[in-house]
Design an enzyme around this catalytic site. Structure first.
Site, PDB file in Angstrom:
ATOM      1  N   GLN A 145      20.144 -49.510 -13.243  1.00 46.99           N
ATOM      2  CA  GLN A 145      19.081 -49.368 -12.260  1.00 46.99           C
ATOM      3  C   GLN A 145      19.613 -49.344 -10.832  1.00 46.99           C
ATOM      4  O   GLN A 145      18.832 -49.355  -9.880  1.00 46.99           O
ATOM      5  CB  GLN A 145      18.085 -50.521 -12.426  1.00 46.99           C
ATOM      6  CG  GLN A 145      17.338 -50.472 -13.751  1.00 46.99           C
ATOM      7  CD  GLN A 145      16.451 -51.686 -13.976  1.00 46.99           C
ATOM      8  OE1 GLN A 145      16.435 -52.630 -13.194  1.00 46.99           O
ATOM      9  NE2 GLN A 145      15.701 -51.662 -15.062  1.00 46.99           N
ATOM     10  N   HIS A 198      17.706 -54.838 -12.192  1.00 48.88           N
ATOM     11  CA  HIS A 198      16.879 -55.664 -11.299  1.00 48.88           C
ATOM     12  C   HIS A 198      17.500 -55.869  -9.920  1.00 48.88           C
ATOM     13  O   HIS A 198      17.764 -56.999  -9.496  1.00 48.88           O
ATOM     14  CB  HIS A 198      16.564 -57.007 -11.951  1.00 48.88           C
ATOM     15  CG  HIS A 198      15.668 -56.913 -13.142  1.00 48.88           C
ATOM     16  ND1 HIS A 198      14.993 -57.999 -13.651  1.00 48.88           N
ATOM     17  CD2 HIS A 198      15.330 -55.865 -13.933  1.00 48.88           C
ATOM     18  CE1 HIS A 198      14.286 -57.624 -14.697  1.00 48.88           C
ATOM     19  NE2 HIS A 198      14.483 -56.322 -14.893  1.00 48.88           N
ATOM     20  N   GLU A 244       2.953 -57.340 -11.593  1.00 49.46           N
ATOM     21  CA  GLU A 244       2.167 -58.054 -10.588  1.00 49.46           C
ATOM     22  C   GLU A 244       1.985 -57.267  -9.294  1.00 49.46           C
ATOM     23  O   GLU A 244       2.866 -56.510  -8.876  1.00 49.46           O
ATOM     24  CB  GLU A 244       2.843 -59.381 -10.225  1.00 49.46           C
ATOM     25  CG  GLU A 244       2.881 -60.399 -11.342  1.00 49.46           C
ATOM     26  CD  GLU A 244       3.463 -61.731 -10.903  1.00 49.46           C
ATOM     27  OE1 GLU A 244       3.538 -62.637 -11.755  1.00 49.46           O
ATOM     28  OE2 GLU A 244       3.835 -61.867  -9.719  1.00 49.46           O
ATOM     29  N   TYR A 256       6.150 -67.326  -5.730  1.00 46.98           N
ATOM     30  CA  TYR A 256       5.347 -66.479  -6.613  1.00 46.98           C
ATOM     31  C   TYR A 256       5.661 -66.684  -8.093  1.00 46.98           C
ATOM     32  O   TYR A 256       5.212 -65.919  -8.934  1.00 46.98           O
ATOM     33  CB  TYR A 256       5.456 -65.020  -6.155  1.00 46.98           C
ATOM     34  CG  TYR A 256       4.723 -64.869  -4.844  1.00 46.98           C
ATOM     35  CD1 TYR A 256       3.374 -64.547  -4.810  1.00 46.98           C
ATOM     36  CD2 TYR A 256       5.341 -65.176  -3.645  1.00 46.98           C
ATOM     37  CE1 TYR A 256       2.676 -64.490  -3.614  1.00 46.98           C
ATOM     38  CE2 TYR A 256       4.653 -65.132  -2.441  1.00 46.98           C
ATOM     39  CZ  TYR A 256       3.312 -64.791  -2.442  1.00 46.98           C
ATOM     40  OH  TYR A 256       2.603 -64.763  -1.261  1.00 46.98           O
ATOM     41  N   TYR A 283      10.761 -59.419 -24.139  1.00 51.16           N
ATOM     42  CA  TYR A 283      10.704 -58.164 -24.888  1.00 51.16           C
ATOM     43  C   TYR A 283      10.748 -58.420 -26.390  1.00 51.16           C
ATOM     44  O   TYR A 283      10.224 -57.632 -27.175  1.00 51.16           O
ATOM     45  CB  TYR A 283      11.841 -57.236 -24.456  1.00 51.16           C
ATOM     46  CG  TYR A 283      11.729 -56.789 -23.019  1.00 51.16           C
ATOM     47  CD1 TYR A 283      10.628 -56.058 -22.579  1.00 51.16           C
ATOM     48  CD2 TYR A 283      12.719 -57.113 -22.096  1.00 51.16           C
ATOM     49  CE1 TYR A 283      10.512 -55.658 -21.253  1.00 51.16           C
ATOM     50  CE2 TYR A 283      12.609 -56.716 -20.773  1.00 51.16           C
ATOM     51  CZ  TYR A 283      11.505 -55.984 -20.360  1.00 51.16           C
ATOM     52  OH  TYR A 283      11.392 -55.607 -19.046  1.00 51.16           O
TER      53      TYR A 283
END
Length: 413
Positions: free
Chosen positions: A128, A192, A288, A298, A309
């Site tokens: 990513q 991430h 979210e 949060y 998963y």
């Protein structure tokens, strides 16, 4: 006396009912309702949820469906981008786009695409990672400064890094490049990174960082001595912004603005209030949307509306805890929210102050109608295009421009 149509009256009544149901209150602002003419329907999500978790309040998920009326047109004006990741508007109406592999390009609303712009530092494009989000300086017309996020190779792995540079007058290269911030510690993984960046109303940069996905690094989202899983707020030189929260701990990094995030790939500033809004990827369920407050927690990974998963619960399988913020809205099953923007133009008045979010696995653009910081309506745009929407931005012409992983640039007008 001005006459109100029966349709408008019905719309006001329906929105009033939705506000009462969704917000649990007896009143709701009706500013610009006549322009919005919102008609409410069943939720757009029809698939079963991955979990049996109960929302904290009515309307926190599966809000009433809405439909843009009058409608809009959408055209793919470019189909040759290479894994585009971030898009932002230039003062002259053109668009600056990052490509994940490390390339920067300029596109026009007519579908013309520049050659690759050189001069950027190399990126770690595995997984990513790559060249990620970007923004331009508020004084770009004078200083031509741009800022971008990228995954940078380091000893021991890679980091989410922020750089700035000057776009040359001939637009062929970026000059005077400086890396101004690195989210540490480095980690040997490729997931991430977070990667969005915006200017807030005070002229400081807000940057999102992911917690790097691993079970080893995941707890660092709660660790104020780590930059992982955070929103950070920095000056243009990368130093901590003035007025950042302290988090009440001596070891807290001074650049931290909020904590407890998983993989935040959406950031936007509300055009009226200046408030910071953020979206992030959940695990299996639990994507979210958050209304960001300085110094707030949060919750990830302590509280979540998702599961592993594998189907296993996460932590103590709790969704609420004192001292941790609830998401304004969540999706279950996931839609994989990425880049986002508020619409502020007059071309489509019904969209003013609505939030638009690019959806990857959902393969659509999410339109959210927000009243009093609560979601009261949701629509899916371009759901039939079968594209992974990565980012969306408003153009100077009042159109929305959206990029997809498959290389398309859409003009929505």
């Amino acid at each position: 006396m001005k006459t109100i149509s029966r349709f408008a009256l019905k719309s006001i009544l329906l929105l009033s009912i939705a506000c009462s149901l969704s917000l649990g209150v007896h009143s709701c602002k009706t500013d610009n309702i006549i322009a919005d003419t919102i008609a409410l329907g069943p939720p757009v999500e029809t698939e079963p949820a991955e979990t049996n978790y109960e929302p904290a309040f009515v309307g926190q998920t599966r809000a009433p469906g809405v439909t843009s009326s009058p409608g809009y047109t959408a055209t793919a004006i470019i189909s040759s981008l290479q894994n585009p990741w971030g898009i932002t508007g230039l003062p002259d109406g053109r668009l600056l786009i990052t490509e994940k592999g490390g390339t920067l390009r300029i596109a026009t609303s007519a579908g013309e695409l520049s050659p690759a712009i050189i001069g950027l530092p190399s990126v770690d494009a595995a997984g990513q990672g790559g060249l990620l989000g970007l923004c331009i300086d508020p004084d770009f017309s004078a200083n031509r400064l741009i800022y971008w996020v990228f995954s940078e190779s380091q000893a021991g792995g890679s980091v989410t890094a922020v750089a700035k540079g000057v776009l040359s007058l001939d637009e062929s290269k970026v000059e005077n490049v400086t890396v101004i911030y690195r989210a540490t510690p480095a980690f040997a993984g490729s997931l991430h990174y977070g990667g969005r960046i915006v200017f807030d109303r005070s002229g400081f940069l807000i940057v999102s960082t992911g917690e790097r996905s691993s079970l080893v690094t995941r707890p660092q989202a709660q660790d104020v001595s780590s930059s992982l899983g955070k929103l950070v707020r920095i000056a243009k030189d990368g130093s901590p912004a003035v007025g950042n929260p302290s988090f009440g701990q001596g070891n807290a990094k001074p650049e931290l603005y909020s904590i407890g995030h998983r993989n935040p790939q959406g950031l936007a500033i509300h055009p009226t209030t200046g408030d910071i809004w953020q979206s992030e990827h959940g695990p299996r369920g639990g994507d979210e949307l958050n209304h960001i407050t300085a110094g707030a927690n949060y919750g990830w990974p302590t509280i979540t509306y998702g599961i592993e998963y594998s189907g296993q619960s996460i932590g103590d399988a709790i969704q609420q805890k004192d001292g941790m913020e609830q998401p304004v809205y969540y999706w279950d099953p996931v839609v994989s929210p990425s880049g986002m923007t508020f619409y502020s133009h007059n071309h489509l008045p019904q969209w003013r102050n609505n939030l638009f979010i690019a959806s990857l696995s959902g393969q659509h653009i999410i339109r959210l109608v927000i009243r009093d910081n609560k979601v009261v309506g949701e629509e899916r745009l371009l759901a039939g295009e079968n594209q992974r929407f990565r980012d969306v931005a408003q153009g100077k012409d009042g159109a929305l421009y959206a990029i997809t992983d498959q290389g398309r640039l859409y003009r929505i007008y």
